[in-house]
Design an enzyme around this catalytic site. Structure first.
Site, mmCIF file in Angstrom:
data_model
loop_
_atom_site.group_PDB
_atom_site.id
_atom_site.type_symbol
_atom_site.label_atom_id
_atom_site.label_comp_id
_atom_site.label_asym_id
_atom_site.label_seq_id
_atom_site.Cartn_x
_atom_site.Cartn_y
_atom_site.Cartn_z
ATOM 1 C CG ASP A 436 4.791 -3.698 1.033
ATOM 2 O OD1 ASP A 436 5.240 -3.045 1.981
ATOM 3 O OD2 ASP A 436 3.879 -3.288 0.287
ATOM 4 C CG ASP A 636 1.611 -3.489 -4.107
ATOM 5 O OD1 ASP A 636 2.696 -2.878 -3.930
ATOM 6 O OD2 ASP A 636 0.519 -3.068 -3.671
ATOM 7 C CG ASP A 640 6.594 -2.621 -2.635
ATOM 8 O OD1 ASP A 640 6.686 -2.001 -1.581
ATOM 9 O OD2 ASP A 640 5.569 -3.230 -2.989
#
Length: 745
Positions: A436, A636, A640
């Site tokens: 990400d 993080d 997600d």
């Protein structure tokens, strides 16, 4: 694969407004039950035996209960150095007895070699009870009883549970040798054949016990060193703390700190609980927990992690997590549960072990019977003993746990928490790592870089409306705008009917009129097509890696805001390390393709999947999996969680103090993305060790047992071989301690 084909969703400058508390399919915020044990069962952290909680011995430490199969295991956990000293004394005693037996036999050989009968040197004829066999009995009996006591105790405990283990084999084999010899010396008429008193096997029993105990002692030394990671973590917790109660300072046990209690930490002291600094200023060394090499400055409002070391300043803080809820206790729990777990590759060994001991006893009996029928009673007895002694179910049983203990502990030392053995197994076969962007490859702390007011509006008005819309949001973009609002002293406006539109931006009403902040799609809904000149400005900003947003009131465009997030300095190295190891690297982002590709170019990533809504990240991972990829998702944790849960391996980065709530299979306590390659490399190295251990354990037993059954192996050599088989597994596993992360590039 064409990355553009994976997703052509709209840009999402506010993508991280997605629900942080959503759950995935194979991960959850609560710690998993690892190992498949029933809730009423627990695994002994010393020997790995599964025991019922209701009847097992227990001990509480750092707010967590541990369960043990025996007093010996409990004492080893409580004071490993003391138990090691006790075992050292037992080994010394047993080896002393064996040496005495050897010296007696050597003395006889020397006397005979000199042509002088032993009977002429020692008046044994005057001592009718002290024949050669009786001397051996006197010397061997203490070894059998004292040295072999642990095997008898372990065998009895196993038999009470209707189980068979290595202790049963050792106790049975040495007892047969010892008591057969006792019968030869004291009641030879009981035997079906005539046996000379010198054909006794006292030394066989004693030497086997000595070799096995020596091997176990060496195993314990190596285990203690290999499992030092957890003990180091436990030792980080200070014994006492200074609290402020009723205005008075007092020293209390660290476990007695209450939530919201005021705690004082003097220079050089360990911080006894998690909390938030109220006043004071100091630096804190968090290297043992987070891997952060430099001490971090802590002032009012900063978070503290229990077990870290205060520097030269005085800190007063309010405890927010105590006991089993602290980050340190959570880390210890995750590491211990991972060490106690198993891998799929171990299941075959477990199935074999379940039938191993009964099969060995049967083979030993059959070998004895065949030799006896052939008229070789003594050879049959030796074969029986050798088969029992050389077989080593523990080598099979510890093949996986020994490697896991070292591998998971080594990972913890470097700030990597691995949840289970199955995670290591899946991580070994990874082919693709998806990062990400925000908060993973970038710092996650964007700053306002551009503020453009269109004709009819002012920069202050643009910032005021943008700040009012973003007020209260936890998104990094909101933090950047809020910081600019605070710096310029702008007063926020009251707004109504606030709405976060996933993949587009934010809307609300102010003064009865709609206001909005978001991407081109949101602007087109309210103001129609974005002017060409403004489109050009947006493109230029995005080429520079900035995330841009359009602001408007009703149908009128008021301005343009752009923020930029700094790339982590180690991100490019992390990508290079992965690609050198043959791992495909992809960046996933909700930003426009232009912005995402600009950031990707800075870190050396060539594959970009851009303009992905938060809710669609998991679908993107699924698409890669359907294409045959074994995928790790690195994020993080802000938005997600579904993607981390969908991936073959979810890697959560920068979890800070709340590690237990992370959804990842692997948790990186710090923020160094190079640890992703370290975690994968350590997983591969650990799985190699597990397979090597299983191979040698199977190979040893497959070769050794037939040799013993054919009578080609002296039981004493069999005892040494058995001890070495387990020791070789432990030593091979301990070599993982030499694992080094890939060098920086």
């Amino acid at each position: 694969m064409n990355p553009t084909a994976l997703s052509q969703k709209s840009s999402d400058p506010h993508g991280s407004h997605d629900n942080h508390n959503s759950h995935g399919n194979h991960n959850s915020h609560s710690l998993p039950s690892i190992g498949g044990k029933p809730s009423g069962m627990a695994k002994d952290p010393i020997c790995g035996m599964v025991v019922p909680k209701a009847t097992a011995l227990s001990l509480e430490r750092s707010g967590r209960s541990y369960y043990f199969c025996s007093q010996s295991c409990l004492q080893t956990f409580r004071n490993p150095d003391r138990e090691l000293r006790v075992m050292r004394r037992r080994v010394g005693f047993v080896i002393g007895g064996v040496l005495a037996l050897a010296l007696l036999r050597a003395g006889a050989f020397i006397a005979l070699a000199a042509g002088v009968s032993l009977m002429s040197w020692v008046p044994l004829e005057a001592l009718p009870w002290m024949s050669w066999g009786k001397w051996l009995f006197v010397l061997a009996t203490p070894v059998q009883i004292i040295g072999g006591w642990s095997f008898y105790a372990g065998a009895w405990a196993a038999l009470k549970r209707r189980a068979l283990n290595m202790d049963v084999l050792i106790a049975l084999g040495t007892s047969v040798a010892y008591f057969y010899s006792v019968v030869v010396v004291f009641a030879p008429t009981w035997l079906p054949v005539s046996v000379n008193e010198r054909d006794v096997y006292f030394e066989v029993s004693a030497v086997v016990i000595a070799f096995v105990l020596l091997g176990k002692y060496m195993e314990e030394i190596i285990k203690q060193r290999s499992s030092a990671a957890v003990r180091k973590l436990l030792d980080l917790q200070p014994a006492t703390a200074t609290v402020i109660r009723d205005g008075q300072e007092m020293t209390v046990p660290a476990g007695a700190i209450a939530i919201d209690e005021l705690v004082l930490v003097r220079p050089g002291e360990k911080i006894p609980a998690d909390g938030v600094v109220l006043d004071g200023s100091s630096t804190v060394d968090e290297s043992l927990l987070t891997g952060e090499s430099l001490p971090l400055t802590k002032t009012a409002g900063a978070e503290l992690i229990g077990g870290t070391v205060n520097g030269s300043g005085l800190l007063r803080f309010r405890a927010s997590r105590v006991g089993a809820d602290t980050a340190l206790a959570q880390i210890v729990q995750i590491v211990e549960e991972a060490q106690a777990s198993t891998a799929t590759v171990q299941r075959l060994a477990d199935q074999v072990t379940a039938w191993f001991v009964p099969a060995v006893v049967l083979i030993a009996v059959v070998a004895f019977g065949i030799w006896t029928l052939a008229g070789q009673f003594s050879s049959g007895l030796l074969a029986f003993i050798a088969v029992l002694v050389i077989s080593c179910p523990c080598a099979l049983g510890i093949a996986t746990p020994a490697a896991l203990m070292v591998g998971v502990g080594k990972a913890a030392e470097q700030g990597i928490l691995i949840r289970s053995g199955e995670v290591l197994e899946r991580a070994e076969s990874l082919t693709t790592v998806v990062f990400d962007k925000t908060g993973t490859l970038t710092q996650g702390k964007p700053v306002l870089t551009d503020l453009i007011a269109l004709p009819g509006s002012s920069e202050r008005e643009v910032l005021q409306l943008a700040g009012s819309l973003e007020h209260g949001s936890e998104h990094p973009l909101a933090a950047a705008i809020a910081a600019a609002v605070k710096t310029q002293g702008v007063t926020l406006l009251p707004i109504d009917h606030f709405e976060a539109r996933v993949g587009e931006g934010l809307t609300a009403t102010e003064g009865g009129e709609p206001i909005w902040l978001g991407n081109r799609h949101l602007a087109a809904r309210f103001a129609g097509e974005v002017p060409e000149a403004l489109q050009q400005q947006l493109g230029d900003l995005e080429l520079g890696g900035r995330t841009s947003m359009l602001l408007g009131r009703a149908t009128r465009l008021l301005g343009l805001i752009a923020v930029a997030d700094t790339v982590r300095p180690e991100a490019e190295q992390a990508v290079t390390l992965l690609r050198r190891r043959g791992v495909r690297v992809i960046m996933l982002s909700g930003d426009s393709r232009t912005t995402a590709e600009a950031i990707a170019a800075q870190v050396g990533i060539t594959e970009v999947i851009a303009e992905v809504r938060p809710a669609d990240k998991a679908g993107t991972i699924k698409t890669l999996q359907l294409a045959g990829q074994k995928v790790a998702m690195v994020g993080d944790g802000v938005n997600d969680t579904p993607a981390l849960a969908t991936a073959d391996i979810g890697i959560a980065i920068g979890s800070g103090s709340d590690v237990a709530k992370e959804a990842g299979d692997i948790i990186l306590i710090g923020n160094d993305v190079r640890l992703v390659m370290t975690a994968i490399g350590l997983s591969r190295a650990t799985m190699r060790k597990i397979r090597q251990n299983l191979f040698w354990a199977f190979f040893y037993n497959i070769i050794g047992i037939p040799i013993a059954a054919f009578g080609w192996l002296n039981p004493m050599i069999a005892g040494a071989a058995m001890a070495l088989s387990s020791l070789s597994v432990i030593v091979n596993s301990s070599l993982l301690r030499r694992f080094r992360a890939a060098p920086a590039v």
